[in-house]
Design an enzyme around this catalytic site. Structure first.
Site, PDB file in Angstrom:
ATOM      1  N   GLU A  60       7.109  -1.912  -5.224  1.00  0.00           N
ATOM      2  CA  GLU A  60       5.969  -1.442  -4.430  1.00  0.00           C
ATOM      3  C   GLU A  60       6.189  -0.033  -3.888  1.00  0.00           C
ATOM      4  O   GLU A  60       7.063   0.172  -3.046  1.00  0.00           O
ATOM      5  CB  GLU A  60       5.720  -2.389  -3.254  1.00  0.00           C
ATOM      6  CG  GLU A  60       4.572  -1.950  -2.376  1.00  0.00           C
ATOM      7  CD  GLU A  60       4.326  -2.864  -1.184  1.00  0.00           C
ATOM      8  OE1 GLU A  60       3.244  -2.737  -0.566  1.00  0.00           O
ATOM      9  OE2 GLU A  60       5.192  -3.691  -0.862  1.00  0.00           O
TER      10      GLU A  60
ATOM     11  N   ASP B 102      -0.545  -1.873  -3.950  1.00  0.00           N
ATOM     12  CA  ASP B 102      -1.105  -1.985  -2.606  1.00  0.00           C
ATOM     13  C   ASP B 102      -2.135  -0.868  -2.459  1.00  0.00           C
ATOM     14  O   ASP B 102      -1.784   0.314  -2.408  1.00  0.00           O
ATOM     15  CB  ASP B 102      -0.005  -1.870  -1.564  1.00  0.00           C
ATOM     16  CG  ASP B 102      -0.493  -2.175  -0.165  1.00  0.00           C
ATOM     17  OD1 ASP B 102      -1.578  -1.686   0.226  1.00  0.00           O
ATOM     18  OD2 ASP B 102       0.216  -2.899   0.567  1.00  0.00           O
TER      19      ASP B 102
ATOM     20  N   GLN C  60      -2.452  -5.918  -3.294  1.00  0.00           N
ATOM     21  CA  GLN C  60      -2.630  -6.141  -1.857  1.00  0.00           C
ATOM     22  C   GLN C  60      -3.694  -5.185  -1.343  1.00  0.00           C
ATOM     23  O   GLN C  60      -3.843  -4.073  -1.858  1.00  0.00           O
ATOM     24  CB  GLN C  60      -1.318  -5.897  -1.101  1.00  0.00           C
ATOM     25  CG  GLN C  60      -0.283  -6.935  -1.387  1.00  0.00           C
ATOM     26  CD  GLN C  60       1.025  -6.716  -0.659  1.00  0.00           C
ATOM     27  OE1 GLN C  60       1.853  -7.579  -0.714  1.00  0.00           O
ATOM     28  NE2 GLN C  60       1.255  -5.598  -0.016  1.00  0.00           N
TER      29      GLN C  60
ATOM     30  N   GLU D 278      -2.926  -7.949   3.311  1.00  0.00           N
ATOM     31  CA  GLU D 278      -1.819  -7.576   4.185  1.00  0.00           C
ATOM     32  C   GLU D 278      -2.328  -6.542   5.193  1.00  0.00           C
ATOM     33  O   GLU D 278      -2.236  -5.339   4.968  1.00  0.00           O
ATOM     34  CB  GLU D 278      -0.655  -7.011   3.360  1.00  0.00           C
ATOM     35  CG  GLU D 278       0.575  -6.778   4.205  1.00  0.00           C
ATOM     36  CD  GLU D 278       1.712  -6.153   3.418  1.00  0.00           C
ATOM     37  OE1 GLU D 278       2.849  -6.595   3.639  1.00  0.00           O
ATOM     38  OE2 GLU D 278       1.472  -5.242   2.615  1.00  0.00           O
TER      39      GLU D 278
END
Length: 134
Positions: A20, A56, A82, A120
């Site tokens: 990530e 993300d 995410q 998240e």
């Protein structure tokens, strides 16, 4: 070397390793702060069980902007997605700068992503109220 070892050990068990990229505003000094660099790392693997990209969207917007282009460029290596509102990491609702209905449609319909989408974020006013956007 650690990524190679982890991927080799976990792949036979059906566990997918993801990396990530994180923006340095949220986490100063974090070692992987570029989606392009993450893609370069992933491209070094050729075997089944190669690591995938944890995409993300919050971090992508802060690091690079142009999220839809980034999704298209990296769609083939995404292992998990995410979401969170930008810029404050609150709910991904209408009070932030990204058009999540569009981005989620793009992920499913154009890119063909069929995995889970993790939420998240930090609820503005608590967990229960923070789920009302869904």
């Amino acid at each position: 070397r650690n990524l190679t070892s982890a991927s080799a050990a976990l792949s036979p068990a059906g566990v997918e390793v993801v990396i990530e990229p994180i923006n340095t505003r949220s986490m100063p000094g974090y070692h992987l702060s570029s989606f392009v660099r993450a893609a370069e790392i992933i491209s070094q693997f050729t075997a089944d069980g190669s690591p995938k990209l944890l995409f993300d969207i919050f971090h992508c917007q802060i690091l690079h902007g142009d999220v839809s282009t980034q999704l298209r460029q990296h769609g083939g290596i995404i292992g998990h997605v995410q979401i969170a509102g930008v810029p404050d990491r609150y709910e991904p609702d209408g009070r932030q700068e990204l058009n999540y209905p569009y981005l989620l449609r793009l992920l499913r319909e154009e890119i063909g992503y069929r995995g889970y989408v993790g939420c998240e974020y930090h609820p503005r006013f608590g967990t229960e109220e923070g789920l009302t956007w869904i």
